[in-house]
Design an enzyme around this catalytic site. Structure first.
Site, mmCIF file in Angstrom:
data_model
loop_
_atom_site.group_PDB
_atom_site.id
_atom_site.type_symbol
_atom_site.label_atom_id
_atom_site.label_comp_id
_atom_site.label_asym_id
_atom_site.label_seq_id
_atom_site.Cartn_x
_atom_site.Cartn_y
_atom_site.Cartn_z
ATOM 1 N N HIS A 17 0.837 -1.210 0.000
ATOM 2 C CA HIS A 17 0.000 0.000 0.000
ATOM 3 C C HIS A 17 0.868 1.255 0.000
ATOM 4 O O HIS A 17 0.592 2.212 -0.733
ATOM 5 C CB HIS A 17 -0.889 0.032 1.258
ATOM 6 N N LYS A 41 -16.044 -6.842 4.129
ATOM 7 C CA LYS A 41 -15.214 -7.768 4.920
ATOM 8 C C LYS A 41 -15.268 -7.364 6.392
ATOM 9 O O LYS A 41 -15.318 -6.171 6.691
ATOM 10 C CB LYS A 41 -13.755 -7.685 4.459
HETATM 11 O O1 PNS Z 1 -8.811 -2.703 0.116
HETATM 12 P P1 PNS Z 1 -10.115 -3.153 -0.457
HETATM 13 O O2 PNS Z 1 -10.934 -3.880 0.600
HETATM 14 O O3 PNS Z 1 -9.958 -3.952 -1.710
HETATM 15 O O4 PNS Z 1 -10.915 -1.822 -0.849
HETATM 16 C C1 PNS Z 1 -12.259 -1.869 -1.275
HETATM 17 C C2 PNS Z 1 -12.905 -0.504 -1.059
HETATM 18 C C3 PNS Z 1 -12.805 -0.080 0.380
HETATM 19 C C4 PNS Z 1 -12.199 0.519 -1.927
HETATM 20 C C5 PNS Z 1 -14.395 -0.610 -1.483
HETATM 21 O O5 PNS Z 1 -15.012 -1.629 -0.753
HETATM 22 C C6 PNS Z 1 -15.150 0.704 -1.235
HETATM 23 O O6 PNS Z 1 -15.035 1.616 -2.018
HETATM 24 N N1 PNS Z 1 -15.929 0.762 -0.121
HETATM 25 C C7 PNS Z 1 -16.699 1.937 0.243
HETATM 26 C C8 PNS Z 1 -18.205 1.707 -0.066
HETATM 27 C C9 PNS Z 1 -18.480 1.872 -1.563
HETATM 28 O O7 PNS Z 1 -18.328 2.933 -2.122
HETATM 29 N N2 PNS Z 1 -18.871 0.765 -2.225
HETATM 30 C C10 PNS Z 1 -19.135 0.743 -3.650
HETATM 31 C C11 PNS Z 1 -17.843 0.561 -4.418
HETATM 32 S S1 PNS Z 1 -18.069 0.737 -6.159
#
Ligand code: PNS
Length: 160
Positions: A17, A41
């Site tokens: 990261h 998650k």
């Molecule tokens: O590190 P990750 O878990 O792969 O990141 C995923 C993340 C946090 C970027 C995604 O789950 C997210 O954007 N969550 C916020 C809620 C949201 O906007 N969901 C729709 C995504 S298109």
């Protein structure tokens, strides 16, 4: 002034990261690391701890700040006034997972997602694997920034 959002769960923040955030900073004037509260998650580390660890690990990187994504990433991106979302790709599986989110976020905001390829020496590092290694007693010191390993081991111990 160009602004990028680097979003994720960061549960925990890894050296991969940090590499991606640094690369994003090389392309944009400011990078906002957005730590999502409502990931599907279930997190090992609490949101406040993830934010604190990321702030410490990235304190030396000029032009980077860390904030919580309370709800939709699209809303956060609008609030921040971001020009792009930046995500790292380690391989094809990452792309398959990221493409629908990139398309949805563009649909919601018009903001593009820029994919960066990280250091191949870090391509084996994933937060899920880091947690797995820690749960079974392995060393994660080389996988995460200083200070993060202790927090992960402690969280693993307290959840037993
Ligand atoms: O590190 P990750 O878990 O792969 O990141 C995923 C993340 C946090 C970027 C995604 O789950 C997210 O954007 N969550 C916020 C809620 C949201 O906007 N969901 C729709 C995504 S298109």
């Amino acid at each position: 002034m160009t602004i990028a959002v680097c979003p994720g769960s960061f549960d925990p923040l890894t050296r991969g990261h940090v590499d991606v955030v640094r690369r994003a900073r090389g392309m944009f004037d400011e990078v906002v690391v957005g730590i999502a509260r409502n990931s599907s998650k279930s997190a090992l580390l609490g949101i406040d701890e993830r934010v604190a660890l990321a702030r410490t690990a990235l304190a030396g990187v000029d032009g980077v700040r860390v904030d919580v994504v309370e709800g939709l990433l699209a809303d956060f991106v609008r609030e921040v006034g971001a020009d792009a979302i930046v995500k790292g790709l380690r391989g094809g599986a990452d792309f398959d997972a990221e493409l629908p989110m990139a398309l949805m976020n563009r649909h919601l905001t018009g903001v593009e997602t820029v994919f960066v390829v990280g250091d191949p020496a870090l391509a084996h590092i994933a937060s899920s694997l880091v947690k797995d290694v820690a749960r079974f007693g392995g060393s994660i010191d080389d996988l995460v920034p200083d200070g993060v390993a202790d927090a992960v081991h402690e969280a693993v111990r307290s959840k037993r």
